[in-house]
Motif scaffolding. Structure first.
Motif, PDB file in Angstrom:
ATOM      1  N   ASP A 186     -38.444  26.782 -11.374  1.00 44.80           N
ATOM      2  CA  ASP A 186     -39.654  26.041 -11.016  1.00 44.80           C
ATOM      3  C   ASP A 186     -39.360  24.932 -10.008  1.00 44.80           C
ATOM      4  O   ASP A 186     -39.898  23.826 -10.090  1.00 44.80           O
ATOM      5  N   GLY A 187     -38.459  25.200  -9.074  1.00 42.83           N
ATOM      6  CA  GLY A 187     -38.146  24.255  -8.014  1.00 42.83           C
ATOM      7  C   GLY A 187     -37.119  23.196  -8.357  1.00 42.83           C
ATOM      8  O   GLY A 187     -36.817  22.338  -7.538  1.00 42.83           O
ATOM      9  N   TYR A 188     -36.566  23.221  -9.577  1.00 40.15           N
ATOM     10  CA  TYR A 188     -35.591  22.221 -10.004  1.00 40.15           C
ATOM     11  C   TYR A 188     -34.274  22.889 -10.415  1.00 40.15           C
ATOM     12  O   TYR A 188     -34.289  23.942 -11.059  1.00 40.15           O
ATOM     13  N   LEU A 189     -33.166  22.222 -10.057  1.00 42.52           N
ATOM     14  CA  LEU A 189     -31.871  22.690 -10.531  1.00 42.52           C
ATOM     15  C   LEU A 189     -31.793  22.472 -12.032  1.00 42.52           C
ATOM     16  O   LEU A 189     -32.059  21.374 -12.521  1.00 42.52           O
ATOM     17  N   THR A 190     -31.454  23.512 -12.769  1.00 44.14           N
ATOM     18  CA  THR A 190     -31.458  23.478 -14.221  1.00 44.14           C
ATOM     19  C   THR A 190     -30.194  24.116 -14.773  1.00 44.14           C
ATOM     20  O   THR A 190     -29.692  25.077 -14.208  1.00 44.14           O
ATOM     21  N   LYS A 218     -23.176  19.339 -20.563  1.00 47.71           N
ATOM     22  CA  LYS A 218     -22.834  17.984 -20.123  1.00 47.71           C
ATOM     23  C   LYS A 218     -21.988  17.986 -18.855  1.00 47.71           C
ATOM     24  O   LYS A 218     -21.907  16.982 -18.172  1.00 47.71           O
ATOM     25  N   ASP A 219     -21.384  19.144 -18.526  1.00 51.84           N
ATOM     26  CA  ASP A 219     -20.576  19.263 -17.315  1.00 51.84           C
ATOM     27  C   ASP A 219     -21.366  19.847 -16.140  1.00 51.84           C
ATOM     28  O   ASP A 219     -20.789  20.174 -15.111  1.00 51.84           O
ATOM     29  N   CYS A 220     -22.677  19.972 -16.296  1.00 54.03           N
ATOM     30  CA  CYS A 220     -23.479  20.683 -15.299  1.00 54.03           C
ATOM     31  C   CYS A 220     -24.648  19.823 -14.825  1.00 54.03           C
ATOM     32  O   CYS A 220     -25.408  19.292 -15.633  1.00 54.03           O
ATOM     33  N   THR A 221     -24.788  19.739 -13.511  1.00 53.71           N
ATOM     34  CA  THR A 221     -25.946  19.035 -12.955  1.00 53.71           C
ATOM     35  C   THR A 221     -27.078  20.001 -12.638  1.00 53.71           C
ATOM     36  O   THR A 221     -28.136  19.589 -12.212  1.00 53.71           O
ATOM     37  N   ASN A 280     -27.888  27.777 -20.628  1.00 53.91           N
ATOM     38  CA  ASN A 280     -26.724  28.100 -21.449  1.00 53.91           C
ATOM     39  C   ASN A 280     -26.244  29.527 -21.220  1.00 53.91           C
ATOM     40  O   ASN A 280     -27.044  30.437 -20.995  1.00 53.91           O
ATOM     41  N   CYS A 281     -24.936  29.689 -21.316  1.00 51.62           N
ATOM     42  CA  CYS A 281     -24.284  30.999 -21.287  1.00 51.62           C
ATOM     43  C   CYS A 281     -24.557  31.794 -20.012  1.00 51.62           C
ATOM     44  O   CYS A 281     -24.730  33.018 -20.044  1.00 51.62           O
ATOM     45  N   MET A 282     -24.578  31.084 -18.906  1.00 51.00           N
ATOM     46  CA  MET A 282     -24.697  31.720 -17.590  1.00 51.00           C
ATOM     47  C   MET A 282     -23.778  30.992 -16.627  1.00 51.00           C
ATOM     48  O   MET A 282     -23.454  29.826 -16.821  1.00 51.00           O
TER      49      MET A 282
END
Length: 167
Positions: free
Chosen positions: A70-74, A61-64, A77-79
């Motif tokens: 595949d070309g999208y910011l994703t 929830k704190d990450c955009t 988890n745990c990285m």
């Protein structure tokens, strides 16, 4: 009679409590035990087993988006940055001149993904001479080798002080 016993009881309690010394805490080591290099000695010819132990990742929830998939910011988890997940992975440290790398020796301890977003970390380490030093790993996106299925972290370096804040 009560007037004399109250001060005597107070002095007795004060003496007892002042005689109990609190356990001394080493304040020179501020790095949590979870950010460390653990070396397990081995009798085999392959050498010691080395584990990197640290905290990584953050709440979704704190990450955009942290990684382009595949070309999208994703978010994965745990990285990446943060201290949300505890990880431990066995590695083989290799040094060639001043270049130090760490190659994972386990296949899926870090992730089942084909990549791993490693945040910068300074791991507490006691060398073979008993000196406290740090193994520093710069932030990097590493990809699993298609043949060995291992990850290789590059640009590692040792220092007397932590180079990174481990956040």
């Amino acid at each position: 009679m009560k007037k004399k016993t109250l001060p005597i009881a107070f002095l007795t309690l004060l003496t007892l409590f002042s005689a109990c010394e609190k356990e001394k805490v080493d304040t020179t080591i501020k790095e949590p035990a979870r950010n460390r290099v653990v070396v397990i000695p081995s009798d085999s010819k392959t050498g010691n087993t080395t584990f990197l132990v640290t905290m990584v990742g953050h709440n979704a929830k704190d990450c955009t988006g942290c990684v382009v998939v595949d070309g999208y910011l994703t978010h994965v988890n745990c990285m990446g940055q943060g201290t949300y997940c505890s990880i431990a992975t066995a590695v083989q440290l290799q040094q060639n001149g001043t270049d130090i790398t760490a190659v994972t020796t386990d296949t899926f301890d870090l992730t089942s993904e084909d990549f791993f977003l490693m945040p910068d970390r300074s791991l507490n380490y006691t060398d073979e001479k008993g000196n406290r030093i740090f193994l520093n790993i710069p932030a990097q996106l590493v990809y699993r080798d298609s043949t060995t299925r291992q990850f290789t972290f590059t640009g590692l370096f040792y220092s007397n002080r932590a180079a990174y804040s481990n956040n």
